[in-house]
Scaffold this active site. Structure first.
Site, PDB file in Angstrom:
ATOM      1  N   ILE A  53       0.853  -1.198   0.000  1.00 43.22           N
ATOM      2  CA  ILE A  53       0.000   0.000   0.000  1.00 43.22           C
ATOM      3  C   ILE A  53       0.890   1.251   0.000  1.00 43.22           C
ATOM      4  O   ILE A  53       0.571   2.255  -0.631  1.00 43.22           O
ATOM      5  CB  ILE A  53      -0.949   0.009   1.218  1.00 43.22           C
ATOM      6  CG1 ILE A  53      -1.726  -1.312   1.326  1.00 43.22           C
ATOM      7  CG2 ILE A  53      -1.903   1.203   1.161  1.00 43.22           C
ATOM      8  CD1 ILE A  53      -2.670  -1.607   0.202  1.00 43.22           C
ATOM      9  N   ASN A 109       5.051   3.408  13.957  1.00 43.67           N
ATOM     10  CA  ASN A 109       5.331   2.378  12.952  1.00 43.67           C
ATOM     11  C   ASN A 109       6.797   2.518  12.544  1.00 43.67           C
ATOM     12  O   ASN A 109       7.137   3.301  11.672  1.00 43.67           O
ATOM     13  CB  ASN A 109       4.389   2.550  11.757  1.00 43.67           C
ATOM     14  CG  ASN A 109       4.676   1.562  10.645  1.00 43.67           C
ATOM     15  OD1 ASN A 109       5.546   0.701  10.786  1.00 43.67           O
ATOM     16  ND2 ASN A 109       3.956   1.676   9.549  1.00 43.67           N
ATOM     17  N   CYS A 112       7.784  -0.241   8.526  1.00 43.68           N
ATOM     18  CA  CYS A 112       7.007  -0.539   7.324  1.00 43.68           C
ATOM     19  C   CYS A 112       7.930  -1.040   6.211  1.00 43.68           C
ATOM     20  O   CYS A 112       8.858  -0.337   5.812  1.00 43.68           O
ATOM     21  CB  CYS A 112       6.251   0.685   6.835  1.00 43.68           C
ATOM     22  SG  CYS A 112       5.241   0.315   5.385  1.00 43.68           S
ATOM     23  N   GLY A 192      -0.425 -12.610   7.565  1.00 43.26           N
ATOM     24  CA  GLY A 192      -1.357 -13.729   7.601  1.00 43.26           C
ATOM     25  C   GLY A 192      -0.760 -14.972   8.249  1.00 43.26           C
ATOM     26  O   GLY A 192       0.213 -14.879   9.005  1.00 43.26           O
ATOM     27  N   GLY A 218      -0.110 -11.126  14.200  1.00 44.92           N
ATOM     28  CA  GLY A 218       0.545 -11.894  13.152  1.00 44.92           C
ATOM     29  C   GLY A 218      -0.217 -13.187  12.947  1.00 44.92           C
ATOM     30  O   GLY A 218      -0.076 -14.132  13.726  1.00 44.92           O
ATOM     31  N   GLY A 219      -1.098 -13.203  11.953  1.00 44.47           N
ATOM     32  CA  GLY A 219      -1.775 -14.442  11.574  1.00 44.47           C
ATOM     33  C   GLY A 219      -2.871 -14.917  12.498  1.00 44.47           C
ATOM     34  O   GLY A 219      -3.322 -16.057  12.366  1.00 44.47           O
ATOM     35  N   THR A 241      -4.861  -9.404   8.859  1.00 44.20           N
ATOM     36  CA  THR A 241      -5.310  -9.970   7.592  1.00 44.20           C
ATOM     37  C   THR A 241      -6.675 -10.647   7.695  1.00 44.20           C
ATOM     38  O   THR A 241      -7.467 -10.599   6.746  1.00 44.20           O
ATOM     39  CB  THR A 241      -4.241 -10.962   7.091  1.00 44.20           C
ATOM     40  OG1 THR A 241      -3.012 -10.228   6.945  1.00 44.20           O
ATOM     41  CG2 THR A 241      -4.599 -11.566   5.755  1.00 44.20           C
TER      42      THR A 241
HETATM   43  C1  LIG Z   1      -3.178  -4.216   3.600  1.00 43.89           C
HETATM   44  C2  LIG Z   1      -2.318  -3.987   4.828  1.00 43.89           C
HETATM   45  C3  LIG Z   1      -1.958  -2.672   5.180  1.00 43.89           C
HETATM   46  C4  LIG Z   1      -1.165  -2.445   6.299  1.00 43.89           C
HETATM   47  N1  LIG Z   1      -0.850  -1.153   6.641  1.00 43.89           N
HETATM   48  C5  LIG Z   1      -0.127  -0.930   7.774  1.00 43.89           C
HETATM   49  C6  LIG Z   1       0.147   0.399   8.200  1.00 43.89           C
HETATM   50  O1  LIG Z   1      -0.282   1.397   7.591  1.00 43.89           O
HETATM   51  N2  LIG Z   1       0.894   0.555   9.334  1.00 43.89           N
HETATM   52  C7  LIG Z   1       1.366  -0.495  10.069  1.00 43.89           C
HETATM   53  O2  LIG Z   1       2.018  -0.284  11.110  1.00 43.89           O
HETATM   54  N3  LIG Z   1       1.109  -1.777   9.687  1.00 43.89           N
HETATM   55  C8  LIG Z   1       0.384  -2.001   8.567  1.00 43.89           C
HETATM   56  N4  LIG Z   1       0.104  -3.296   8.198  1.00 43.89           N
HETATM   57  C9  LIG Z   1       0.612  -4.411   9.025  1.00 43.89           C
HETATM   58  C10 LIG Z   1      -0.452  -4.941  10.006  1.00 43.89           C
HETATM   59  O3  LIG Z   1      -0.859  -3.937  10.925  1.00 43.89           O
HETATM   60  C11 LIG Z   1       0.089  -6.155  10.784  1.00 43.89           C
HETATM   61  O4  LIG Z   1       1.228  -5.772  11.526  1.00 43.89           O
HETATM   62  C12 LIG Z   1       0.463  -7.326   9.885  1.00 43.89           C
HETATM   63  O5  LIG Z   1      -0.455  -7.459   8.826  1.00 43.89           O
HETATM   64  C13 LIG Z   1       0.563  -8.654  10.644  1.00 43.89           C
HETATM   65  O6  LIG Z   1      -0.669  -9.063  11.162  1.00 43.89           O
HETATM   66  P1  LIG Z   1      -1.637 -10.123  10.396  1.00 43.89           P
HETATM   67  O7  LIG Z   1      -0.786 -11.293  10.012  1.00 43.89           O
HETATM   68  O8  LIG Z   1      -2.699 -10.453  11.390  1.00 43.89           O
HETATM   69  O9  LIG Z   1      -2.173  -9.409   9.207  1.00 43.89           O
HETATM   70  C14 LIG Z   1      -0.695  -3.546   7.080  1.00 43.89           C
HETATM   71  C15 LIG Z   1      -1.058  -4.857   6.716  1.00 43.89           C
HETATM   72  C16 LIG Z   1      -1.854  -5.091   5.608  1.00 43.89           C
HETATM   73  C17 LIG Z   1      -2.217  -6.510   5.266  1.00 43.89           C
END
Ligand SMILES: Cc1cc2nc3c(=O)[nH]c(=O)nc-3n(C[C@H](O)[C@H](O)[C@H](O)COP(=O)(O)O)c2cc1C
Length: 279
Positions: A53, A109, A112, A192, A218-219, A241
């Protein structure tokens, strides 16, 4: 306590999902408006999702004028994710958020994978922000480091009140026919199911190293997953996710967490905090 991962939920577009959470974490806010990366920005893989993104957003001025009041009008507890390209970028946003009572927590953050890293170390950024706000400051760290416990000690020594673990890992997916990257930028952040064992290890390592609240993510896709993160040392669980495929995930994961805790004899899921770390 359940929250969303930054960037994984638009509370204004999906108020019903946000209302299932204990607090809403905003997408990362930057000093200036950003268009983000060109499309294609999302790709599915076998065990997770790739996104690039690229910190798209309105910038801090429009966030304070429009987004923050609209979120507050929904009655949400608001955590603001802050990003930038230098320590003064981060600190300047923190100073402006400091004057806004709607903001409960500031999450930095620091990790990133879709933008160039700030040249300063995470600890320097935290120290710069600490001098400009009295709000609770959480440092969101990358799992892509050789010793995350060391990073945790450094940011806590610099003034972080909590940790958010973990951000995505850099990954790449190819179109099977053309062998070209599926994402326009070539790579993106991998999130994920594949991230879950990595998140567990990071939360566990940091919980042993520092004594601050940890937001684990995370996932996570079930109550069992949430309880495992608590066992590794998280006091807050965050959903990322999973929210893209299941808008009822916060309620079902909350129910599942309660159930999995009860069957193990815990009156409260937080009673399981850290039990994985006794070896
Ligand atoms: C589409 C998308 C956009 C994200 N945007 C940000 C963001 O703007 N800032 C941030 O700190 N993390 C961002 N993340 C990371 C998530 O907050 C999270 O740390 C990461 O997806 C791991 O968790 P999950 O496996 O449950 O998705 C983004 C993740 C996804 C999938």
């Amino acid at each position: 306590m359940l929250v969303n991962g930054s960037g994984c939920l638009d509370a204004l577009a999906a108020p019903g999902v946000a209302a299932q959470l204990d607090a809403f974490v905003t997408k990362t806010i930057t000093p200036e408006p950003r268009e983000g990366s060109p499309p294609v920005r999302i790709a599915e893989t076998e065990a997770g999702m790739l996104n690039s993104i690229g910190l798209q957003g309105p910038g801090i001025d429009a966030f304070l004028a429009d987004t923050l009041p609209a979120l507050a009008a929904q009655g949400l507890r608001i955590w603001v994710s802050v990003g930038g390209f230098s320590a003064p970028d981060y600190a300047g946003i923190c100073e402006r958020l400091d004057g806004r009572p709607e903001v409960e927590v500031i999450e930095l953050n620091l990790s990133c994978p879709n933008v160039e890293e700030a040249p300063e170390s995470s600890a320097q950024i935290v120290a710069a922000c600490r001098s400009r706000t009295t709000r609770p400051l959480y440092a969101k760290l990358s799992p892509a480091t050789s010793d995350i416990a060391e990073s945790a000690r450094a940011v806590v020594a610099a003034g972080a009140d909590g940790l958010t673990l973990v951000n995505t890992l850099r990954g790449m997916a190819l179109d099977p026919l053309t062998l070209r990257p599926k994402l326009a930028r070539g790579f993106g952040g991998y999130s994920g199911p594949a991230l879950r064992p990595i998140a567990l290890a990071c939360v566990s390592a940091c919980a042993r190293a520092v004594d601050v609240p940890i937001v684990g993510l995370g996932g996570v896709a079930s109550g069992q997953h949430a309880l495992e993160l608590v066992a590794a040392g998280a006091s807050v669980v965050s959903l990322g996710t999973v929210l893209f495929s299941d808008p009822s995930a916060p309620e079902s994961i909350r129910r599942g967490l309660r159930h999995e805790s009860t069957v193990r004899g815990y009156t409260d899921s937080l009673a399981a905090r850290g039990v994985a770390n006794s070896i």
